[in-house]
Every structure is written in C-alpha cells, then in structure tokens.
Design an enzyme around this catalytic site. Structure first.
Site, PDB file in Angstrom:
ATOM      1  CE1 TYR A 258      -5.243  -2.304   7.727  1.00  0.00           C
ATOM      2  CE2 TYR A 258      -7.439  -1.727   6.997  1.00  0.00           C
ATOM      3  CZ  TYR A 258      -6.182  -2.205   6.715  1.00  0.00           C
ATOM      4  OH  TYR A 258      -5.867  -2.589   5.431  1.00  0.00           O
ATOM      5  CB  CYS A 259      -2.538   0.162  10.124  1.00  0.00           C
ATOM      6  SG  CYS A 259      -0.914   0.790   9.639  1.00  0.00           S
TER       7      CYS A 259
END
Length: 633
Positions: free
Chosen positions: A364-365
């Site tokens: 994530y990210c």
C-alpha cells in the site's frame, strides 16, 4: 530551554505579546460589557447578558495567560524539533522563494484588477436610495465557492463584497501564475501550489471579523463559542497538531484495529500479525499485507464493517499484517535496504510458518514502492516464485507525474525538511501537516473555522482519528526517499539503485500483478500509478477505483459506494486509452480482486494448526493483535 516567564521590566517581547493580547480582549468585549453611551434611544443589554460577556472575556484572557505562563510552550518544545516558536518558520521556509517571481507590479494587470473590482463594488454595495434587498441577498453573485454557501454571506452586502472580492483576487493571481512563461513548467506548478495555499489561508472565512457565521455564533453564545474555541486551540498547541476527530472516541484494539489475531513474529522494525481465520477452509496461499510506514496499519482494519482484513478473512484468506514501528532515536540509521530486507524476511517467515512455497503480497502506497523493488531483487536472485501474486494499492514506482508532492523535493525543500529532524527521526506531525496542506480547505481551514472560531465539539470519525494518529519517520531514509525516488526517479532507471548489494531492475518483475489506482487520488495520482504498467513484464490487471487515496481503497462491498473501471483490452498503452475503453462497474472493486486472487491458485486447506495462531502449545505467539508497536507514540 527558553525561559517563558514575562519580563517585569516590560522589555521582553513575550510580555509585550501578553499585554497586547489582554488589550485586544478588553477592546473586543468593551462595547458589550460597559454601559451604552449611544444615547437615550439605545437599549442597554440585560444585566445577565452583560455578566455573561464579562465572564467569557475574563475566561479568554485568563486561559491565554495561564497557557503562556506555564510549561506548555516548553512541553511543546520537547515534542517538536527545537523551539516551537521556530519550527513553523522552518516548515514554511520551503515556500519563501516560490512567490518572488509573481508579477504583482504589472501595471496592465493592476488596471484590470481595479476595473473588475469597481464593477463588483458597484454591483454589490447598496446605492443611495435603494433598499438593501435590491442589492443584497437576492443579487446574483458572479462567483461561487462552497466555503461561502451559507446565505449569510449574501444577505448583507458587506460580506458579499468581502468574499466576492477575495474570490476575484484569487482568480486573478492564479491566472497570472498560469501565464508566467519566463519560468519552466515545474517552477510554475510549484508557484501555483504555493499561491493556492496562500489564497486558502487568507480566505475571509478563516477570520472571525470577516465571517458572518462566526459573528452570529459569538453573539448567540455571548462569547461562549470563543471560549470553547480557545480551549480547542490551546489543546492543539500543546500537542502540536490540528485535531480532526474526538481523540477520546476510539481506542486501538477495542473499537478500531480490533480484528482478532496474534503477533507471531517481531523485529526492532516491525511486528507480524496473523489473524484468526473465520472460515473452516482457507486458500492454501496466504496473504501478507505491507501497509505504509508513514501511517498506522489499521487503515485496513478500522472497524468490522470497513475492515479489509476482516473481509479478506471472510473470503477464506489466511491474512498476515506488518505493523511498522514508529521511528525513534534507535532507528536513525534505517535506510531503503532495511525496509526491503524486512519485506523479504516477513515473506520468508510466513512461508516457513505455514510450510507454503509462496505468498500473495499487498503493498500500500510507499510500501508498494518498496514491494516493487523487493520483487525485482527476488527475480534477480532467482527467487521470484516466493511471491505468487502482487497487489498494489495506490502505489507509485515511476515518479514522473507524482503530483503536488513533487513541490517538496527540490534542494531547498529537502534541506528545510531535514532541518526539522530530531535524534535521527522526523516527527510524524510534520508529514501530517504536509499531507493536510495538499487539501488545505478540507483538512486545515475547515477545522480552524469549526474548532477555533465556532467552538464546535470534535466529532467521532474513525478515518480522521487514524489520519491524526501519526508515525515518526527515520530521517535518513525519508531524505533518500525524497531525493532518490521523488526527485531523481532512480527506481525506474535499471541499475541506478541497489538494495542489499543487488542492482534493481523492474523489468525483471514477471509476477502476476493487480494494480489499483484512485480516480481522485491527490497523493498518488492515477496517472502516476498507471506507469507501473510500463515497467513490469508479467500479466497485469489495472483497476481504476472511484474516490481517492483512502476511500478508493477502503470501500467495502456492503457500503455500495463509488465504482470502478476495468478495460479488458490487453493492448492499452496509456491511461487515456484505458479510460476511453473501460467499463464502469458500480460499487467496490474488492470482489473483482478476490476473484483474481482465486484465479492465481484456488487450492484450499483446512483452517487448523498454525492457520489458527496460538491455538496449540507448540505455537508460541508474542501477544494479541494489534500488538504494542501500533500503540507506541
């Protein structure tokens, strides 16, 4: 530590500030606390109202004096890097040269401003002999903005004039920046961002004297709203952070981050959580999630209804979550290699624990950025099959079109950010302030008005509670991340970056990949996320989800919100082509993802043994989820 005791001689500037504050409070309330001198026709305020005004004026002055004369400033100094009187100047130093080239002195532009201003004033101010209704609330205003949607901004001509003049000037200044052809594109975009941020800060809605809603609230409450607002302000000054949600409304491990599980492994950098299965059978290949280390992991486990973790368990997945440690002085030497090594170590631990050859991995990210490097490193080592599939939530690997965060990565900005570090780490509140600035009206000034000027109570909102639950960052790694990835874009240049002594070449990644981007993402723009398709060589499914960086990801199917787009044409080269041929699907993209996961390997096993963490005497676990790392501040 600086001495904050006022100088009795009167020469101390801090004492002068206190005196000025006292005079301001007296002047503000004097007309309301003293007998009327307007003549016999003026109706004096009732005695009860006079007493209320006087009481609130005294409370305001007392609160401010007590705050300044106690150790609040010193306590804040210990929390922040250096003197708290200096850190905002350091933080905003990154903007100091951005607006020097604005052509405010252009005579032709000034003449146009005066002409438009005169027309606006003529239209909004009440001419002699006309009724107020003729030019007031019923007048059609040339510019609209949701900050001024309340009818009170239009009912009185003076407030209509104030906010319409502000919108006119903002429009013209931004147009000037857009027309600047003597600077390069990157500098012009930087100037646009700085000018917009400045304009948002100077909105008349952000000042009590020019906000009719605030003035009404002050009168209605006899100044009580100002007292409450001052309390909110002083509390935020003490903790060094703007409050978005009621800080007492949620408790980690009880009503957020509450999915049952156990910490089964830990290092000084992270804890590894394994969640209890909710189905009798589970997919043979386990799932490991790498959340961003710039936030707490429980964005994916807010509550039972919103939790991606709980939903994935219900789909028959064995779910592991990495909980990163918030940086402290012991992590001053943590760099890029350490996070990649941690990802490989966690993958190997899950494989060994469950005796499985491979895992599904989610990044994530920023954790997706390092996951891409991890996959490339494993491919170079001949170990690519350790990862059965990789999923990327709003993750960037090519930073050519990385959006507004690119404004913070030239030498001046990086130096300013590094000037804020302390004991080898960067206080997470600075990063939070940066992200809030990207949506200043929504995440800063809206709350300045509500919390400080209107004196409203904080609401209970789990997402905003998570947003304010910041983590500290290793300063050395944060600097390298900004320089090597955002500024120099080295990750997509084969061999320019190394990890654990191995050159990184993303072209070697052939793992089946699922890429999710947010249509309205302002942190990892969809156009930037799309570029992963230009570097990986394996089968790839790209999904464009409605909403942004958080809501575009945290969108459970039961909510029935938003939509997502998929283009099944395998010969699509650009995001524009993807959009043109994409099919829109209502609701959450999660069901599409789990269908894709099952297509990679649908084999199931019984949910027993170490699939149930801590269920047997031989399975030694460390502590219940969510673990202590996520609770450390």
């Amino acid at each position: 530590m600086a001495d904050t005791t006022p100088d009795p001689s009167g020469t101390d500037p801090f004492a002068a500030m206190l005196e000025a504050q006292a005079r301001w409070t007296q002047m503000m309330f004097a007309p309301l606390t003293q007998p009327s001198t307007a003549g016999e026709d003026a109706a004096p305020l009732p005695m009860a109202d006079l007493q209320k005004w006087a009481e609130n004026a005294t409370r305001l002055q007392t609160m401010w004096l007590e705050f300044c004369q106690t150790n609040a400033i010193e306590a804040t100094s210990e929390m922040m890097a250096g003197d708290p009187a200096e850190w905002p100047a350091k933080w905003f130093a990154m903007f100091e040269t951005w607006t020097e080239q604005l052509p405010f002195a252009d005579p032709a532009e000034q003449q146009r401003w005066w002409a438009e201003s005169a027309q606006l004033w003529q239209a909004l101010l009440v001419p002699p002999g006309e009724s107020q209704d003729a030019a007031g609330g019923d007048a059609e205003l040339p510019r609209e903005d949701r900050r001024f949607a309340d009818p009170r901004w239009r009912e009185q001509p003076i407030f209509a004039l104030i906010h319409q003049t502000y919108l006119l000037l903002t429009e013209r200044v931004l147009a000037m920046v857009e027309k600047m052809d003597h600077v390069d594109h990157a500098k012009r975009e930087q100037l646009k961002f700085a000018t917009q941020a400045m304009a948002e800060a100077l909105s008349p809605a952000n000042f009590a004297a020019t906000n009719p809603i605030v003035l009404d609230r002050i009168m209605e409450t006899r100044g009580e709203s100002l007292v409450k607002g001052m309390q909110n302000l002083l509390q935020d000054l003490q903790k060094g952070q703007l409050t978005h949600s009621d800080p007492q409304a949620f408790t980690v491990g009880e009503d957020i981050a509450a999915t049952p599980g156990q910490v089964v492994f830990e290092t000084p950098l992270y804890q590894l959580i394994q969640y209890e299965p909710t189905t009798e059978k589970v997919l043979s290949v386990p799932l490991i999630i790498f959340p961003p280390w710039i936030n707490r992991f429980y964005i994916l486990d807010l509550n039972e209804k919103k939790s991606f973790v709980k939903w994935a368990l219900d789909q028959g997945l064995t779910v592991f979550m990495v909980s990163w440690k918030s940086a402290d002085a012991s992590m001053k030497d943590i760099v890029w290699d350490d996070y990649i090594a941690a990802q490989i170590e966690a993958i190997d631990h899950v494989r060994k624990r469950l005796r499985q050859p491979h895992v599904h991995a989610i990044g994530y990210c920023v954790a997706g950025t390092t996951l891409a490097a991890t996959l490339a490193l494993l491919a170079t080592r001949g170990e690519a099959d350790k990862v059965k599939s990789a999923t990327f939530f709003t993750a960037q690997i090519d930073f050519t079109d990385a959006g507004d965060l690119l404004h913070f990565v030239d030498d001046q900005q990086i130096a300013a950010i590094q000037g804020l570090k302390r004991d080898g780490y960067l206080d997470g509140r600075f990063m939070a302030a940066t992200f809030n600035l990207l949506r200043g009206n929504d995440l800063i000034w809206n709350y300045v008005v509500r919390n400080y000027l209107l004196g409203e109570d904080h609401t209970a909102f789990d997402l905003l509670h998570w947003n304010g639950d910041v983590t500290n960052l290793p300063a050395k790694w944060h600097r390298d991340y900004l320089q090597d990835l955002y500024r120099d874009n080295l990750l997509v240049k084969p061999g320019r970056l190394q990890a654990l002594g191995t050159p990184i070449d993303l072209r070697k990644v052939e793992v089946p990949t699922y890429v999710q981007a947010g249509k309205d993402d302002h942190i990892a723009p969809a156009a930037s996320v799309w570029k992963i398709t230009e570097h990986f060589r394996g089968p790839l499914r790209f999904v464009l989800a409605g909403s942004g960086h958080i809501a575009g990801v945290v969108n459970p199917p039961a909510a029935g919100k938003y939509q997502y787009w998929i283009n099944e044409d395998g010969d699509v080269d650009t995001l524009e082509e993807f959009r043109a041929g994409a099919t829109e699907h209502p609701g959450s993209w999660w069901p599409d993802w789990i269908e894709w996961i099952r297509a990679q390997d649908s084999k199931e096993v019984q949910a027993r043994g170490k699939r149930k963490p801590g269920s047997g005497q031989k399975d030694k676990v460390i502590e219940p989820a969510p673990g202590r790392y996520v609770k450390e501040r």
